[in-house]
Design a protein around this motif. Structure first.
Motif, PDB file in Angstrom:
ATOM      1  N   ASN A 130       0.827  -1.214   0.000  1.00  0.00           N
ATOM      2  CA  ASN A 130       0.000   0.000   0.000  1.00  0.00           C
ATOM      3  C   ASN A 130       0.859   1.260   0.000  1.00  0.00           C
ATOM      4  O   ASN A 130       0.464   2.276  -0.572  1.00  0.00           O
ATOM      5  N   ARG A 131       2.019   1.199   0.626  1.00  0.00           N
ATOM      6  CA  ARG A 131       2.936   2.340   0.613  1.00  0.00           C
ATOM      7  C   ARG A 131       3.344   2.633  -0.836  1.00  0.00           C
ATOM      8  O   ARG A 131       3.381   3.783  -1.254  1.00  0.00           O
ATOM      9  N   LEU A 132       3.639   1.583  -1.599  1.00  0.00           N
ATOM     10  CA  LEU A 132       3.987   1.774  -3.008  1.00  0.00           C
ATOM     11  C   LEU A 132       2.811   2.341  -3.795  1.00  0.00           C
ATOM     12  O   LEU A 132       2.982   3.204  -4.662  1.00  0.00           O
ATOM     13  N   GLY A 154       2.538   6.201  -5.752  1.00  0.00           N
ATOM     14  CA  GLY A 154       2.184   6.306  -7.165  1.00  0.00           C
ATOM     15  C   GLY A 154       0.753   6.761  -7.385  1.00  0.00           C
ATOM     16  O   GLY A 154       0.234   6.652  -8.485  1.00  0.00           O
ATOM     17  N   ASP A 155       0.108   7.256  -6.348  1.00  0.00           N
ATOM     18  CA  ASP A 155      -1.294   7.689  -6.418  1.00  0.00           C
ATOM     19  C   ASP A 155      -2.216   6.568  -6.895  1.00  0.00           C
ATOM     20  O   ASP A 155      -3.173   6.802  -7.621  1.00  0.00           O
ATOM     21  N   THR A 168       0.719  -1.396  -9.374  1.00  0.00           N
ATOM     22  CA  THR A 168       2.142  -1.057  -9.521  1.00  0.00           C
ATOM     23  C   THR A 168       2.919  -2.073 -10.343  1.00  0.00           C
ATOM     24  O   THR A 168       4.013  -1.780 -10.819  1.00  0.00           O
ATOM     25  N   GLY A 169       2.374  -3.285 -10.481  1.00  0.00           N
ATOM     26  CA  GLY A 169       3.085  -4.326 -11.214  1.00  0.00           C
ATOM     27  C   GLY A 169       4.098  -5.090 -10.381  1.00  0.00           C
ATOM     28  O   GLY A 169       4.752  -6.002 -10.867  1.00  0.00           O
TER      29      GLY A 169
END
Length: 151
Positions: A92-94, A98-99, A123-124
């Motif tokens: 979730n931080r990632l 990246g919005d 995010t992949g």
């Protein structure tokens, strides 16, 4: 003064050791590749045995509800402490940086070789869950086996 110039021109032991370590590493890697060793890689799409889109929702008690993203049915409920919340904090931080949509689905895949992968569809990022230990991977493996609404 002659002594000082000799010190500068003579190779020093740490430099020789570093060069030897780099050379040895290259020889070992080349030997392994020639012998046919391939490092473990993420499973190709054709290697996937089972797959499921799942979402995670926090409830009012802090527990985490695991939901089938396609049917909306409840798969399981996880405690607010443990492996699942730990994994989600990082992912979730990632997503936040990246919005990305925190509530978007993740894809859980099991390959024919037993490799269990959790892929963030936003995010992949793909995590090999087996790398976190067999017990932790087994927690996610159960989400593939559950067929119906278990709320």
């Amino acid at each position: 003064m002659t002594r000082q110039s000799n010190l500068r021109s003579s190779p020093q032991l740490p430099t020789l050791v570093a060069v030897a370590m780099v050379a040895a590493s290259l020889v070992l890697v080349a030997g392994a590749r020639i012998a046919g060793f391939e490092p473990q890689r993420a499973a190709a799409l054709s290697d996937i045995k089972d797959s499921r889109l799942i979402r995670f929702e926090h409830d009012t008690t802090g527990s985490i509800k695991i939901i089938d993203a396609e049917t909306g049915g409840s798969i399981a409920i996880a405690d607010r402490e443990g492996f699942i919340p730990g994994i989600l904090r990082g992912l979730n931080r990632l997503r936040r940086t990246g919005d990305g949509d925190i509530s978007a689905a993740y894809r859980l895949d099991k390959a024919h070789n037993g490799q269990l992968l959790l892929t963030d569809t936003i995010t992949g990022v793909t995590l090999d869950l087996n790398a976190y230990g067999q017990d932790n991977a087994q927690i996610f493996a159960k989400f593939l086996q559950t067929g119906g609404d278990n709320s």
